[in-house]
Design an enzyme around this catalytic site. Structure first.
Site, PDB file in Angstrom:
ATOM      1  N   LYS A  83       0.845  -1.160   0.063  1.00 49.17           N
ATOM      2  CA  LYS A  83       0.082  -0.001  -0.027  1.00 49.17           C
ATOM      3  C   LYS A  83       0.934   1.367  -0.079  1.00 49.17           C
ATOM      4  CE  LYS A  83      -4.601   0.904   0.274  1.00 49.17           C
ATOM      5  NZ  LYS A  83      -5.463   0.062  -0.445  1.00 49.17           N
ATOM      6  N   GLY A 182     -24.755   3.120   1.360  1.00 49.16           N
ATOM      7  CA  GLY A 182     -23.825   3.805   0.608  1.00 49.16           C
ATOM      8  C   GLY A 182     -24.226   3.464  -0.924  1.00 49.16           C
ATOM      9  N   GLY A 184     -22.570   4.611  -3.859  1.00 50.62           N
ATOM     10  CA  GLY A 184     -21.588   5.070  -4.741  1.00 50.62           C
ATOM     11  C   GLY A 184     -21.089   3.969  -5.901  1.00 50.62           C
ATOM     12  N   VAL A 186     -19.648   1.247  -5.877  1.00 50.36           N
ATOM     13  CA  VAL A 186     -19.694  -0.259  -5.656  1.00 50.36           C
ATOM     14  C   VAL A 186     -21.384  -0.338  -5.190  1.00 50.36           C
ATOM     15  CG1 VAL A 186     -19.159  -2.097  -4.222  1.00 50.36           C
ATOM     16  CG2 VAL A 186     -17.574  -0.359  -4.857  1.00 50.36           C
TER      17      VAL A 186
END
Length: 364
Positions: A83, A182, A184, A186
């Site tokens: 990451k 949510g 959005g 996804v």
């Protein structure tokens, strides 16, 4: 747009991580954590957000790098986990900053492959690609496979289908009710898949634009402040993480939820305590780092395409194979949790660790 010079250097050993690199681009600082490369180069997104200190930036990078190692190994990918995190607001980054970041990635010699994450998007990957080839989720115009979010949603849907038989009588319901938190990148494609397969979809979303989209798509809106007080059979968190704790788990149980499967990362506030409570309350939880691995599965396919391992006409079949594998692994994890009377989190981590151990490595 000024040209920025990047400076980077190894930054001491971190427990269980293979490499930690600190970099500076002008006044902006960040870290790359390469947690484990037993299965292949470490792949993980670039997160850009404002942290209160450099120590907080490093701590989050280390946590996220470890998470990517577990995600990629549990997804059966020939990739390690890594990451990158930059301590800045996304609107502070210019194309010059992104090109300089690409130079940092290039300097790591292919041990790290970068991708989008919180605070970054496909258009930014296109700019980064100007200075490094070790990047995925670039636009189709630049030879990539574009936004991975629809693949994330499809992976969540397939995971949900495989988990349903474990959640009591849910698989026998005529129209199971799924509550999506949510709406959005996804949450919305997940809703479309659910509706097309006979599920009733409730949506908790605060943003006006997304609420209007949900209404237009035929979803039933609920008050976002009452998400845990809403009757449903399945809860699909697709927004922020850390939403599953003692009070929310008990509230979900009391309102009929028997399965949790969503696209959000780090859903458990306290992994040990919360996973045990879910088991105690007989709520089946599809571990987030497995259920939401569809995006990284697409990224892996793109990497194979960009490095010549597969041809363009193989992309569709390759991606579908990997997405189908998510469902199979969720079924395997649920069976193991059931047979061994352990949490699904423990079973998922054991699957990831065993995968790495078979190749002579150790994942911690």
């Amino acid at each position: 747009m000024g040209k920025f010079k990047s400076r980077w250097a190894d930054f001491g050993p971190l427990p269980n991580a293979e490499r930690c690199v600190r970099f500076e681009i002008g006044e902006i600082k960040g870290f790359v954590i390469i947690h484990n490369t037993t299965l292949g180069p470490g792949l993980g997104g670039l997160r850009v957000k404002r942290y209160e200190s450099e120590a907080a930036t490093l701590a989050d990078a280390a946590r996220l790098g470890r998470g990517m190692a577990y995600k990629n190994s549990s997804a059966g990918l020939e990739l390690g986990g890594a990451k990158a995190v930059i301590n800045a607001n996304p609107d502070e980054l210019t194309p010059g900053h992104l090109r300089a970041y690409g130079e940092v990635v290039q300097g790591l010699g292919g041990h790290y492959i970068t991708a989008p994450d919180v605070g970054t998007e496909v258009s930014m990957m296109d700019v980064i690609n100007e200075t490094t080839q070790f990047v995925v989720c670039v636009s189709r115009e630049k030879g990539g496979l574009d936004d991975p979010s629809p693949s994330t949603a499809r992976g969540v849907f397939l995971a949900m289908q495989e988990a349903l038989p474990f959640a009591g009588k849910l698989s026998h319901l005529t129209q199971p009710i799924v509550l999506i938190q949510g709406y959005g990148k996804v949450g919305r494609p997940l809703a479309h898949l659910l509706q097309a397969n006979g599920f009733k979809v409730l949506v908790a979303e605060a943003a006006t634009v997304q609420r209007d989209q949900a209404t237009g798509d035929g979803c039933e809106l609920i008050d976002p402040s009452k998400v845990f007080e809403t009757r449903a059979h399945i809860f699909a968190p697709c927004a922020t993480g850390g939403i599953l704790n003692e009070s929310s788990i008990i509230a979900l149980k009391n309102n009929g939820v028997r399965l949790i499967c969503g696209g959000a990362n780090n859903q458990l506030q306290d992994e040990g305590l919360n996973s045990e409570l879910l088991k105690e309350k007989k709520i089946w939880w599809a571990p987030d780092f497995v259920a939401n691995s569809g995006g990284v599965a697409l990224a892996c396919t793109e990497w194979e395409l960009r490095t010549g391992k597969i041809q363009p006409n193989e992309v569709g079949d390759r991606t579908e194979m990997r997405l189908a594998g998510i469902g199979k692994r969720i079924r395997q994890i649920m069976h193991k949790a059931e047979d061994r009377d352990c949490t699904s989190l423990f079973a998922a981590r054991k699957l990831a660790e065993d995968t790495v151990a078979k190749q002579g490595g150790e994942l911690r």
